[in-house]
Design a protein around this motif. Structure first.
Motif, short mmCIF file in Angstrom:
data_model
loop_
_atom_site.label_atom_id
_atom_site.label_comp_id
_atom_site.label_asym_id
_atom_site.label_seq_id
_atom_site.Cartn_x
_atom_site.Cartn_y
_atom_site.Cartn_z
N ILE A 43 0.84 -1.21 0.00
CA ILE A 43 0.00 0.00 0.00
C ILE A 43 0.87 1.25 0.00
O ILE A 43 0.55 2.25 -0.66
N LEU A 44 1.98 1.20 0.72
CA LEU A 44 2.87 2.36 0.80
C LEU A 44 3.37 2.76 -0.58
O LEU A 44 3.52 3.95 -0.88
N LYS A 45 3.62 1.78 -1.43
CA LYS A 45 4.16 2.05 -2.76
C LYS A 45 3.11 2.67 -3.69
O LYS A 45 3.47 3.33 -4.67
N MET A 46 1.83 2.45 -3.40
CA MET A 46 0.76 2.99 -4.24
C MET A 46 0.56 4.48 -4.04
O MET A 46 -0.03 5.16 -4.88
N ASP A 47 1.04 4.99 -2.91
CA ASP A 47 0.79 6.40 -2.59
C ASP A 47 1.44 7.34 -3.61
O ASP A 47 0.90 8.40 -3.92
N ASP A 48 2.60 6.95 -4.13
CA ASP A 48 3.27 7.79 -5.13
C ASP A 48 2.42 7.95 -6.39
O ASP A 48 2.40 9.03 -7.00
N GLU A 49 1.72 6.89 -6.76
CA GLU A 49 0.86 6.95 -7.95
C GLU A 49 -0.28 7.93 -7.74
O GLU A 49 -0.62 8.71 -8.64
N VAL A 50 -0.87 7.90 -6.55
CA VAL A 50 -1.95 8.84 -6.24
C VAL A 50 -1.44 10.28 -6.28
O VAL A 50 -2.10 11.17 -6.82
N ASP A 51 -0.25 10.51 -5.72
CA ASP A 51 0.33 11.86 -5.73
C ASP A 51 0.57 12.35 -7.16
O ASP A 51 0.30 13.52 -7.49
N THR A 52 1.06 11.46 -8.01
CA THR A 52 1.31 11.82 -9.41
C THR A 52 0.01 12.17 -10.12
O THR A 52 -0.07 13.17 -10.86
N LEU A 53 -1.02 11.38 -9.90
CA LEU A 53 -2.31 11.64 -10.53
C LEU A 53 -2.91 12.95 -10.04
O LEU A 53 -3.50 13.71 -10.82
N LYS A 54 -2.73 13.24 -8.75
CA LYS A 54 -3.22 14.53 -8.22
C LYS A 54 -2.53 15.69 -8.91
O LYS A 54 -3.17 16.69 -9.29
N ASN A 55 -1.23 15.57 -9.11
CA ASN A 55 -0.48 16.62 -9.81
C ASN A 55 -0.95 16.77 -11.25
O ASN A 55 -1.04 17.89 -11.77
N ASP A 56 -1.28 15.65 -11.88
CA ASP A 56 -1.79 15.69 -13.26
C ASP A 56 -3.14 16.41 -13.33
O ASP A 56 -3.38 17.22 -14.23
N VAL A 57 -4.01 16.09 -12.37
CA VAL A 57 -5.32 16.75 -12.32
C VAL A 57 -5.16 18.25 -12.12
O VAL A 57 -5.80 19.07 -12.80
N THR A 58 -4.28 18.62 -11.20
CA THR A 58 -4.04 20.05 -10.93
C THR A 58 -3.52 20.76 -12.17
O THR A 58 -4.02 21.83 -12.55
N ALA A 59 -2.53 20.17 -12.81
CA ALA A 59 -1.92 20.80 -13.99
C ALA A 59 -2.91 20.95 -15.13
O ALA A 59 -3.00 22.02 -15.77
N SER A 60 -3.70 19.92 -15.40
CA SER A 60 -4.64 19.98 -16.53
C SER A 60 -5.76 20.98 -16.28
O SER A 60 -6.20 21.68 -17.20
N ASN A 61 -6.20 21.07 -15.03
CA ASN A 61 -7.29 22.02 -14.73
C ASN A 61 -6.80 23.46 -14.70
O ASN A 61 -7.53 24.38 -15.09
N LEU B 34 -8.99 13.07 -2.51
CA LEU B 34 -8.58 11.70 -2.83
C LEU B 34 -7.14 11.45 -2.40
O LEU B 34 -6.81 10.37 -1.90
N GLU B 35 -6.29 12.46 -2.58
CA GLU B 35 -4.91 12.33 -2.14
C GLU B 35 -4.84 12.12 -0.63
O GLU B 35 -4.08 11.29 -0.14
N ARG B 36 -5.66 12.87 0.10
CA ARG B 36 -5.66 12.73 1.56
C ARG B 36 -6.17 11.34 1.97
O ARG B 36 -5.68 10.74 2.92
N LEU B 37 -7.15 10.82 1.23
CA LEU B 37 -7.62 9.47 1.50
C LEU B 37 -6.49 8.46 1.31
O LEU B 37 -6.34 7.51 2.08
N GLY B 38 -5.69 8.69 0.28
CA GLY B 38 -4.52 7.84 0.07
C GLY B 38 -3.52 7.97 1.20
O GLY B 38 -2.94 6.97 1.65
N ASP B 39 -3.32 9.19 1.68
CA ASP B 39 -2.40 9.41 2.80
C ASP B 39 -2.87 8.68 4.06
O ASP B 39 -2.07 8.07 4.78
N HIS B 40 -4.16 8.73 4.32
CA HIS B 40 -4.70 8.05 5.50
C HIS B 40 -4.60 6.53 5.35
O HIS B 40 -4.34 5.82 6.33
#
Length: 219
Positions: free
Chosen positions: A149-167, A191-197
Motif C-alpha cells: 500500500i505504501l508504494k501505491m501512494d506515489d501513484e496517487v500523488d502523481t495523478l493529483k499533480n496531473d489533475v491540478t496541472a490539466s485544470n 482523494l490524495e488525503r484518503l490515500g495518505d490516511h
C-alpha cells in the motif's frame, strides 16, 4: 485457556473493520455520484458518514475500557495503540468522502461545462484500492500486504499533480471554467488525503504486527 482480553480485542477488531466498511461505502458512493452526476447518491454520503462517527466513539470507549481494566502486554498494547490511530484516520476519511460529495453537488448544479474527469476516475480507482488494501492487511494481520500500500501512494500523488496541472491549463484557456476546475482540483486533493490516511493505516498495521515503526523511514 482464552484470556478475557482476547475476546475484547476480537470485538475491537470487528468494530474497526465495520467502521472501515462504512468508509469504503462512503467513498464508493461519493465517486459514483460524482461520475454519474447523481445528486441522490451524493446526498446519501452524509448519512453513511454518520455511522463512521458513531463507531469512532464506540471504538474509543472500547480501547479505553481495555486499557483501564486489562493491563495489556506489549503485543496487545501495540494492537490497541494502532487501532486508536486507525480509528482517527478512518474518521477523517469519512470527512473527506463528505467533502467530495459536497464538491460534486456544487459542480452538478452549475451549467454543463463538459470538463474531462478521466484523471479523477483513475485516481479514485487507485485510492479505493489503497483503502481496501490497507483494511484487508489489517484483517489478515499481513505486514507484507501493508507494505504494498505504501508504494501505491506515489501513484496517487502523481495523478493529483496531473489533475491540478490539466485544470489550471483549462482555467488559463477559459476563465469561465475557473470555479468548476478549482472544485475538481479539490476533489483530487481529498482523494490524495484518503490515500495518505490509507498509508497511515498500512504503517499502523506494520507496527501492530511486527513492532516496526516505519513512519519516518526507520526500520
Amino acid at each position: 485457556m482464552e484470556r478475557t482480553i482476547d475476546s475484547q480485542l476480537e470485538d475491537l477488531k470487528k468494530t474497526i473493520l465495520e467502521m472501515g466498511g462504512f468508509v469504503e461505502k462512503a467513498l464508493a458512493t461519493a465517486i459514483d455520484g460524482f461520475m454519474k452526476k447523481d445528486l441522490s447518491l451524493l446526498a446519501s454520503v452524509h448519512e453513511i458518514e454518520k455511522h463512521v462517527n458513531e463507531l469512532q466513539i464506540k471504538i474509543d470507549n472500547l480501547c479505553l475500557n481495555i486499557l483501564a481494566k486489562q493491563g495489556p502486554v506489549a503485543k496487545d498494547l501495540r494492537l490497541i495503540l494502532s487501532v486508536i490511530k486507525i480509528n482517527t484516520d478512518l474518521e477523517r476519511m469519512g470527512d473527506q468522502c463528505v467533502n467530495i460529495a459536497y464538491l460534486g453537488k456544487d459542480i452538478i448544479k452549475r451549467p454543463p461545462q463538459n470538463i474531462p474527469v478521466t484523471e479523477i476516475e483513475r485516481m479514485a480507482t487507485v485510492t479505493r484500492a489503497m483503502v481496501k488494501g490497507s483494511l484487508d492487511s489489517f484483517v489478515r494481520m499481513d505486514a507484507v500486504s501493508a507494505e504494498k500500500i505504501l508504494k501505491m501512494d506515489d501513484e496517487v500523488d502523481t495523478l493529483k499533480n496531473d489533475v491540478t496541472a490539466s485544470n489550471i491549463k483549462m482555467i488559463k484557456a477559459d476563465a469561465s471554467l475557473t470555479e468548476t476546475c478549482l472544485d475538481i482540483i479539490q476533489v483530487a486533493r481529498n482523494l490524495e488525503r484518503l490515500g495518505d490516511h490509507s498509508t497511515n493505516i498500512a504503517e499502523d498495521v506494520i507496527f501492530a504486527f511486527t513492532g516496526k515503526d516505519i513512519r519516518h523511514g526507520t526500520n
